[in-house]
Design a protein around this motif. Structure first.
Motif, short mmCIF file in Angstrom:
data_model
loop_
_atom_site.label_atom_id
_atom_site.label_comp_id
_atom_site.label_asym_id
_atom_site.label_seq_id
_atom_site.Cartn_x
_atom_site.Cartn_y
_atom_site.Cartn_z
N HIS A 217 0.91 -1.17 -0.02
CA HIS A 217 0.12 0.00 -0.02
C HIS A 217 0.89 1.20 0.23
CE1 HIS A 217 -3.75 -2.40 1.91
NE2 HIS A 217 -3.26 -2.64 0.77
N SER A 218 0.55 2.25 -0.79
CA SER A 218 1.47 3.21 -0.67
C SER A 218 0.82 4.76 -1.41
CB SER A 218 2.43 3.06 -2.19
OG SER A 218 3.26 4.02 -2.05
N LYS A 219 1.29 5.58 -0.82
CA LYS A 219 1.08 7.19 -1.53
C LYS A 219 1.65 7.15 -3.09
CE LYS A 219 0.76 9.37 3.01
NZ LYS A 219 1.30 10.20 3.82
N LYS A 220 1.05 7.88 -3.92
CA LYS A 220 1.24 7.93 -5.18
C LYS A 220 2.92 8.19 -5.19
CE LYS A 220 -2.62 7.26 -7.39
NZ LYS A 220 -2.84 6.29 -8.24
N GLU A 221 3.35 9.34 -4.40
CA GLU A 221 4.65 9.65 -4.80
C GLU A 221 5.75 8.53 -4.20
OE1 GLU A 221 2.89 11.43 -0.77
OE2 GLU A 221 2.39 11.10 -2.91
N ASP A 222 5.22 7.79 -3.46
CA ASP A 222 6.26 6.75 -2.97
C ASP A 222 6.48 5.35 -3.73
OD1 ASP A 222 6.83 8.46 -0.95
OD2 ASP A 222 5.36 7.54 0.56
N SER A 223 5.20 5.21 -4.89
CA SER A 223 5.11 4.03 -5.40
C SER A 223 6.28 3.34 -6.29
CB SER A 223 3.78 4.07 -6.29
OG SER A 223 2.73 4.43 -5.58
N LEU A 224 6.75 4.27 -7.15
CA LEU A 224 7.73 3.74 -7.99
C LEU A 224 9.27 3.33 -7.28
CD1 LEU A 224 7.52 6.14 -10.93
CD2 LEU A 224 6.82 3.86 -10.89
N ALA A 225 9.57 4.10 -6.11
CA ALA A 225 10.51 3.54 -5.18
C ALA A 225 10.18 2.43 -4.68
CB ALA A 225 10.84 4.76 -4.22
N LYS A 226 9.27 2.00 -4.43
CA LYS A 226 8.60 0.64 -3.50
C LYS A 226 8.83 -0.43 -4.57
CE LYS A 226 6.13 2.66 0.22
NZ LYS A 226 4.75 2.49 1.45
N ILE A 227 8.40 -0.23 -5.53
CA ILE A 227 8.27 -1.12 -6.73
C ILE A 227 9.80 -1.65 -7.19
CG2 ILE A 227 7.36 -1.85 -9.15
CD1 ILE A 227 5.32 0.17 -8.90
N GLN A 228 10.51 -0.52 -7.40
CA GLN A 228 11.92 -0.64 -7.89
C GLN A 228 12.49 -1.56 -6.53
OE1 GLN A 228 13.50 0.11 -10.48
NE2 GLN A 228 15.64 -0.11 -9.97
N ALA A 229 12.37 -1.25 -5.54
CA ALA A 229 13.03 -1.85 -4.28
C ALA A 229 12.80 -3.35 -4.50
CB ALA A 229 12.63 -1.13 -3.05
N ALA A 230 11.48 -3.54 -4.37
CA ALA A 230 10.87 -4.97 -4.55
C ALA A 230 11.56 -5.82 -5.73
CB ALA A 230 9.36 -4.91 -4.54
N LEU A 231 11.67 -5.03 -6.89
CA LEU A 231 12.15 -5.93 -8.08
C LEU A 231 13.54 -5.90 -7.72
CD1 LEU A 231 11.33 -6.58 -10.81
CD2 LEU A 231 12.16 -4.36 -11.65
N GLU A 232 14.60 -5.14 -7.17
CA GLU A 232 15.79 -5.35 -7.06
C GLU A 232 15.95 -6.24 -6.03
OE1 GLU A 232 17.58 -1.52 -6.12
OE2 GLU A 232 17.37 -0.86 -8.23
N GLY A 233 15.12 -6.60 -5.02
CA GLY A 233 15.21 -7.50 -4.04
C GLY A 233 14.98 -8.94 -4.32
N GLY A 234 14.53 -9.05 -5.74
CA GLY A 234 14.26 -10.34 -6.32
C GLY A 234 12.95 -10.88 -6.42
N CYS A 235 11.88 -9.71 -6.16
CA CYS A 235 10.45 -10.12 -6.11
C CYS A 235 9.83 -10.19 -7.50
CB CYS A 235 9.68 -9.23 -5.36
SG CYS A 235 7.88 -9.39 -5.11
N ARG A 236 9.14 -11.11 -7.92
CA ARG A 236 8.56 -11.16 -9.41
C ARG A 236 6.84 -11.39 -9.20
NH1 ARG A 236 12.64 -9.39 -9.69
NH2 ARG A 236 14.29 -9.77 -11.27
#
Length: 294
Positions: A217-236
């Protein structure tokens, strides 16, 4: 931000969550409207559709018609790769969900926060863990797959103890039951990108036979950073809802919206992922949101 080369990418699994969008909506959404909206989402071709829940109608009245919805979907007649997921909170709900062969996944919200587990499912973590054991056996008997959501997975607003050791402890216990899909849920939008990446970086290498997802769950301004972090952490595996609608009504008074699916689709396309979605059906579903959520 770190760039990820397309040749190293594996498949992204997008879980569209109209259930999470609808469950806290202030105005009742009719069964017919839900069915029409879900059928449109099924045409898009999301890998998984979190469409409803078998929980207390008093607690979540918006989901009281889930059984009627799945019956009216006429799922077998639809040519879709999508598999249905329903949320359950106890064995009774799981038994009801297992009556429907159209449902492939059962999802159980297991909170790392004791306060929220009691608030959300009216049971302690110890009691809920026993429920998970029983539901997993039901899933095995009925050919279903159990998805465990580790909610409040990055902290909580109740001052309950939280650190990586707490997260690892419960992930290990859940993994010990043979669960193959665990989703880390940022239930109230507290997670930082660093927390998301660090948690996944620790867990994914430890449990190579488990798919780890994120329900952010995220505010709009934080969304991309969270998605990027999850992707870099190996999440698919990523959960979201069109237009970021929704949030958990049992968590707190000020809901933080779901991750916006449309935003994630654009992001993953830019990164070189082929999501194999029907763009025309997606546009029609986006248009429908203004008529469903009024």
């Amino acid at each position: 931000m770190q760039q990820i080369a397309p040749e190293h990418l594996s498949k992204i699994e997008l879980v569209e969550c109209p259930r999470d969008a609808m469950q806290g909506w202030a105005h009742p959404i009719s069964t017919a409207t839900k069915v029409d909206y879900l059928r449109q989402l099924l045409e898009v071709g999301f890998p998984v559709l979190d469409f409803g829940s078998f929980v207390s109608a008093k607690a979540i009245p918006q989901m009281a018609d889930t059984a009627a919805v799945v019956q009216r979907l006429d799922f077998k007649s639809l040519k879709t790769p999508t598999r249905l997921l329903a949320i359950v909170a106890n064995q009774r709900g799981a038994e009801q969900a297992c009556l429907h062969e159209e449902i492939h996944f059962l999802g159980f919200p297991f909170s790392i926060s004791e306060t929220f587990q009691i608030r959300n499912t009216n049971s302690t973590r110890a009691e809920s863990f026993e429920r998970v054991k029983a539901i997993q056996q039901l899933c095995i008997q009925h050919g279903k797959e159990l998805v465990i959501y580790l909610s409040m997975g990055f902290g909580n607003p109740y001052a309950d103890p939280y650190n990586s050791s707490v997260l690892n402890e419960w992930a290990e216990k859940i993994a010990g039951l043979g669960i193959k899909i665990i989703s880390l849920a940022d239930t109230v939008g507290l997670a930082t990108p660093k927390q998301i990446k660090d948690a996944l970086t620790i867990l994914i290498p430890q449990y190579t036979d488990i798919v780890f997802g994120v329900h952010l769950h995220s505010k709009k301004e934080d969304s991309l950073a969270k998605i990027q972090a999850a992707l870099e952490g190996g999440c698919r595996r990523f959960d979201g809802a069109l237009k970021g609608i929704g949030g958990c009504p049992m968590a707190q008074d000020d809901l933080v919206g779901n991750m916006d699916t449309e935003l994630m689709i654009h992001y993953f396309h830019e990164k070189g992922f082929d999501l194999s979605l029907n763009d025309n059906a997606l546009k029609a579903a986006l248009d429908m949101t203004s008529r469903v959520f009024i």
